[in-house]
Enzyme design. Structure first.
Site, PDB file in Angstrom:
ATOM      1  N   CYS A 112       0.839  -1.200   0.000  1.00 54.56           N
ATOM      2  CA  CYS A 112       0.000   0.000   0.000  1.00 54.56           C
ATOM      3  C   CYS A 112       0.877   1.254   0.000  1.00 54.56           C
ATOM      4  CB  CYS A 112      -0.921  -0.006   1.215  1.00 54.56           C
ATOM      5  SG  CYS A 112      -1.997   1.444   1.300  1.00 54.56           S
ATOM      6  N   CYS A 115      -0.487   4.020   2.293  1.00 51.88           N
ATOM      7  CA  CYS A 115      -0.259   3.739   3.718  1.00 51.88           C
ATOM      8  C   CYS A 115       1.190   3.991   4.129  1.00 51.88           C
ATOM      9  CB  CYS A 115      -0.604   2.287   4.039  1.00 51.88           C
ATOM     10  SG  CYS A 115      -2.242   1.748   3.539  1.00 51.88           S
ATOM     11  N   ASP A 116       2.133   3.514   3.325  1.00 50.02           N
ATOM     12  CA  ASP A 116       3.523   3.435   3.763  1.00 50.02           C
ATOM     13  C   ASP A 116       4.502   4.318   2.982  1.00 50.02           C
ATOM     14  OD1 ASP A 116       2.661   1.511   5.568  1.00 50.02           O
ATOM     15  OD2 ASP A 116       3.035  -0.141   4.175  1.00 50.02           O
TER      16      ASP A 116
END
Length: 302
Positions: A130, A133-134
């Site tokens: 992701c 997300c990261d």
């Protein structure tokens, strides 16, 4: 007999349980593998409103405990069959059957993996599924994205605004994603294309330091990167519910933002349904919508 049965103990399912319990309904959450879902493997969550920073595991444990403290029952069980009777739904999990007046499907979806040795061990240590997300963890570093569809293209575009350089790796010579995204990718100076190539080895211990790329002609080269974002698709697991809901060609439950399915009394929430963005925030939103609709159904208001 429960008021509401929830299949799936990720963010969507647990949020639904919280909302349903606060509405005074009896609730059972059935989870087949582990409560919390995919986010449990994320080392840090920084994009959930109201939480400055928390590990995915801590977040999941807190969410599960919150649902349990409110009185939701949680059990491990892989649903193998479901049937509708006159005024109830019956789930079969293992050797047990569970009955409920309404049913919420929050089965999630799992990321497809590359199948390269060491991939599991390096998840959260340089390998991610992701970019949204990261990606921030790799600011000003060199990264790579694997995939050729919309998700891979959009991940590369997103990362190009954060990272020093992004290599987009695709096993074919043409992308499957939207042409508009392809043109944006090609216009970004810090995105390099590695076509007709696959990741065949991961390097680094304990953190990722690079990968080996193998071209379809058999030649190899080493690529030094700090982060590898795998975007080769997701796999929902909804086939057991196919008699109650419509599935699209990829296997996702067909439902809009109202989380309604074709069957009265059956609702869906989270990554398992057709949607454009799959994040913790959208899963939580789905859970609250689905639970509210399920409560109204149980109360005879719809």
């Amino acid at each position: 007999m429960y008021d509401i049965l929830i299949v799936g103990g990720g963010t969507a399912g647990l949020t639904a349980a919280i909302y349903a319990r606060r509405a005074g309904k009896t609730v059972l959450v059935l989870e087949g593998t582990g409560f919390g879902g995919q986010i449990t493997s994320s080392p840090l969550v920084e994009n959930y409103p109201g939480m400055k920073a928390v590990s995915g595991l801590d977040y999941s444990e807190a969410l599960t405990q919150q649902a349990q403290d409110l009185g939701a029952e949680t059990k491990f069980g892989q649903v193998q069959a479901v049937r509708r009777e006159e005024d109830r739904f019956v789930l079969t999990a293992g050797k047990k059957e569970y009955e409920g007046k309404a049913l919420i499907l929050a089965t999630g979806a799992k990321h497809r993996h590359l199948g390269v040795e060491g991939e599991e061990a390096m998840t959260g240590r340089g390998v991610s599924y992701c970019a949204v997300c990261d990606g921030a963890f790799f600011k000003d570093k060199e990264t790579a994205v694997v995939g050729g569809g919309d998700s891979a293209l959009q991940s590369a575009i997103f990362l190009s605004g954060i990272c020093k350089k992004v290599t987009l790796i695709h096993r074919r010579d043409q992308f499957r994603g939207q042409d508009a995204d392809v043109q944006v990718v090609k216009s970004r100076e810090n995105i390099e294309l590695a076509l007709n190539s696959q990741v065949t080895a991961l390097h680094g211990e304990p953190l990722l330091t690079g990968v080996t790329l193998t071209n379809k002609d058999g030649t190899t080269r080493e690529l030094s990167i700090a982060g590898l974002f795998v975007a080769v698709g997701q796999e929902p697991d909804n086939q057991v519910f196919a008699d109650l809901v419509d599935l699209d060609e990829a296997g996702y439950i067909v439902a809009g933002e109202d989380c309604l399915t074709k069957t009265s009394g059956v609702f869906t929430a989270g990554d398992c349904r057709t949607k454009t963005l799959r994040q913790l925030t959208t899963a939580a939103a789905d859970g609250s919508v689905a639970a509210t609709a399920a409560c109204r159904f149980v109360d005879g208001q719809v």
